[in-house]
Design an enzyme around this catalytic site. Structure first.
Site, PDB file in Angstrom:
ATOM      1  N   ASP A   1     -12.499 -11.803  -1.186  1.00 52.95           N
ATOM      2  CA  ASP A   1     -12.257 -10.558  -2.076  1.00 52.95           C
ATOM      3  C   ASP A   1     -13.304  -9.486  -1.774  1.00 52.95           C
ATOM      4  OD1 ASP A   1     -11.920  -8.759  -4.075  1.00 52.95           O
ATOM      5  OD2 ASP A   1     -11.826 -10.146  -5.615  1.00 52.95           O
TER       6      ASP A   1
ATOM      7  N   GLY B   1      -2.923  -3.191  -4.112  1.00 54.95           N
ATOM      8  CA  GLY B   1      -3.803  -3.716  -3.078  1.00 54.95           C
ATOM      9  C   GLY B   1      -5.295  -3.642  -3.327  1.00 54.95           C
TER      10      GLY B   1
ATOM     11  N   ASP C   1      -7.348  -1.066  -3.370  1.00 50.79           N
ATOM     12  CA  ASP C   1      -7.382   0.024  -4.301  1.00 50.79           C
ATOM     13  C   ASP C   1      -7.332  -0.309  -5.787  1.00 50.79           C
ATOM     14  OD1 ASP C   1      -8.177   2.749  -5.035  1.00 50.79           O
ATOM     15  OD2 ASP C   1      -6.051   3.421  -4.307  1.00 50.79           O
TER      16      ASP C   1
HETATM   17  N1  AR6 Z   1     -10.130  -8.065  -0.817  1.00 46.97           N
HETATM   18  C1  AR6 Z   1      -9.931  -7.849   0.345  1.00 46.97           C
HETATM   19  N2  AR6 Z   1      -8.607  -7.641   0.902  1.00 46.97           N
HETATM   20  C2  AR6 Z   1      -7.531  -7.502   0.077  1.00 46.97           C
HETATM   21  C3  AR6 Z   1      -7.713  -7.245  -1.243  1.00 46.97           C
HETATM   22  C4  AR6 Z   1      -9.176  -7.598  -1.745  1.00 46.97           C
HETATM   23  N3  AR6 Z   1      -9.263  -7.774  -3.100  1.00 46.97           N
HETATM   24  N4  AR6 Z   1      -6.555  -6.942  -1.616  1.00 46.97           N
HETATM   25  C5  AR6 Z   1      -5.573  -6.910  -0.671  1.00 46.97           C
HETATM   26  N5  AR6 Z   1      -6.460  -7.249   0.316  1.00 46.97           N
HETATM   27  P1  AR6 Z   1      -3.640  -2.570   1.166  1.00 46.97           P
HETATM   28  P2  AR6 Z   1      -3.022  -0.396   2.668  1.00 46.97           P
HETATM   29  C6  AR6 Z   1      -5.573  -6.963   1.757  1.00 46.97           C
HETATM   30  O1  AR6 Z   1      -2.137  -2.737   0.608  1.00 46.97           O
HETATM   31  O2  AR6 Z   1      -2.141  -1.053   3.446  1.00 46.97           O
HETATM   32  C7  AR6 Z   1      -2.662   1.016  -2.204  1.00 46.97           C
HETATM   33  O3  AR6 Z   1      -1.663   1.306  -3.289  1.00 46.97           O
HETATM   34  C8  AR6 Z   1      -4.299  -6.850   2.073  1.00 46.97           C
HETATM   35  O4  AR6 Z   1      -3.878  -8.356   2.132  1.00 46.97           O
HETATM   36  O5  AR6 Z   1      -4.586  -2.734  -0.075  1.00 46.97           O
HETATM   37  O6  AR6 Z   1      -4.103   0.374   3.605  1.00 46.97           O
HETATM   38  C9  AR6 Z   1      -3.232   2.296  -1.924  1.00 46.97           C
HETATM   39  O7  AR6 Z   1      -3.720   3.167  -3.161  1.00 46.97           O
HETATM   40  C10 AR6 Z   1      -4.167  -6.136   3.373  1.00 46.97           C
HETATM   41  O8  AR6 Z   1      -4.428  -7.011   4.366  1.00 46.97           O
HETATM   42  O9  AR6 Z   1      -4.129  -1.343   1.713  1.00 46.97           O
HETATM   43  C11 AR6 Z   1      -2.470   3.093  -0.937  1.00 46.97           C
HETATM   44  O10 AR6 Z   1      -1.314   3.596  -1.425  1.00 46.97           O
HETATM   45  C12 AR6 Z   1      -5.502  -5.379   3.289  1.00 46.97           C
HETATM   46  O11 AR6 Z   1      -6.118  -5.621   2.200  1.00 46.97           O
HETATM   47  C13 AR6 Z   1      -1.939   1.797  -0.343  1.00 46.97           C
HETATM   48  O12 AR6 Z   1      -2.170   0.552  -1.091  1.00 46.97           O
HETATM   49  C14 AR6 Z   1      -5.001  -3.776   2.995  1.00 46.97           C
HETATM   50  O13 AR6 Z   1      -4.019  -3.883   2.309  1.00 46.97           O
HETATM   51  C15 AR6 Z   1      -2.588   1.387   1.027  1.00 46.97           C
HETATM   52  O14 AR6 Z   1      -2.175   0.582   1.895  1.00 46.97           O
END
Ligand code: AR6
Length: 171
Positions: free
Chosen positions: A9, A31, A33
């Site tokens: 995480d 996610g 964020d």
């Molecule tokens: N730690 C590490 N990796 C993570 C975590 C965590 N706590 N949570 C998710 N992931 P995403 P994007 C992984 O969706 O695709 C948001 O709403 C996840 O499995 O967080 O760039 C923003 O506000 C994936 O592999 O980011 C934007 O609107 C990776 O992190 C949008 O999502 C990125 O997933 C951005 O989308």
């Protein structure tokens, strides 16, 4: 200079900078964020709102990066960047590379040594992990070879599959 790949995480990482996969509004989302704002507390959002009230009144452009406090996270700063949404018809790779390059440049401007990245764009923005890993690792490798204060970049992946893909593409 080193690149590490770990499963875990990103909000638990003790580093100087945690990179956030944000959106242009800078006002939070799901996610990574969502997790960063939840665990980091309201201070981060308060600074993001100030950015929106100032220089970033139109939001943060895709590929760009900006820093705020890390609030209650075990880091000194959060660097917010906006990844491109995956497109099967348009090559947006250079924008995904920009996210990594610009995040590292913002980190270096703060004097940071250690930086944790998530797999930007590979969640809600649907970028295929294999391609994202190649772009992320090659861009970070290139940037670490330049004149920068950053000595360690740690990719923090969610789940074994993402971990294995990044691992296998480490130069
Ligand atoms: N730690 C590490 N990796 C993570 C975590 C965590 N706590 N949570 C998710 N992931 P995403 P994007 C992984 O969706 O695709 C948001 O709403 C996840 O499995 O967080 O760039 C923003 O506000 C994936 O592999 O980011 C934007 O609107 C990776 O992190 C949008 O999502 C990125 O997933 C951005 O989308």
């Amino acid at each position: 200079m080193a690149i590490e790949i770990v499963e875990g995480d990103i909000t638990a990482q003790q580093v100087d900078v945690i990179v956030n996969a944000a959106n242009s509004s800078l006002l939070g989302g799901g996610g990574v964020d969502g997790a960063i704002h939840r665990r980091g507390g309201p201070e981060i959002l308060a600074e993001c709102r100030k950015l929106r009230a100032g220089h970033y009144s139109r939001g943060l452009r895709v590929g760009q990066a900006v820093a705020t406090t890390a609030g209650r996270l075990p880091a000194r700063w959060v660097v917010h960047t906006v990844g491109p949404v995956w497109s099967a018809t348009e090559d947006r790779s250079s924008l995904l590379a920009d996210c990594h390059r610009n995040s590292l440049r913002v980190a270096a401007s703060l004097g940071a040594s250690t930086v944790a990245f998530p797999a930007i764009s590979t969640g809600i923005y649907r970028w295929p992990l294999e391609s994202a890993a190649e772009i992320a690792l090659s861009t970070v490798t290139e940037e670490l070879a330049s004149d920068t204060s950053v000595t360690l970049v740690r990719f923090v992946l969610f789940g074994q599959a993402a971990y294995d893909i990044f691992r296998s593409r480490l130069p």
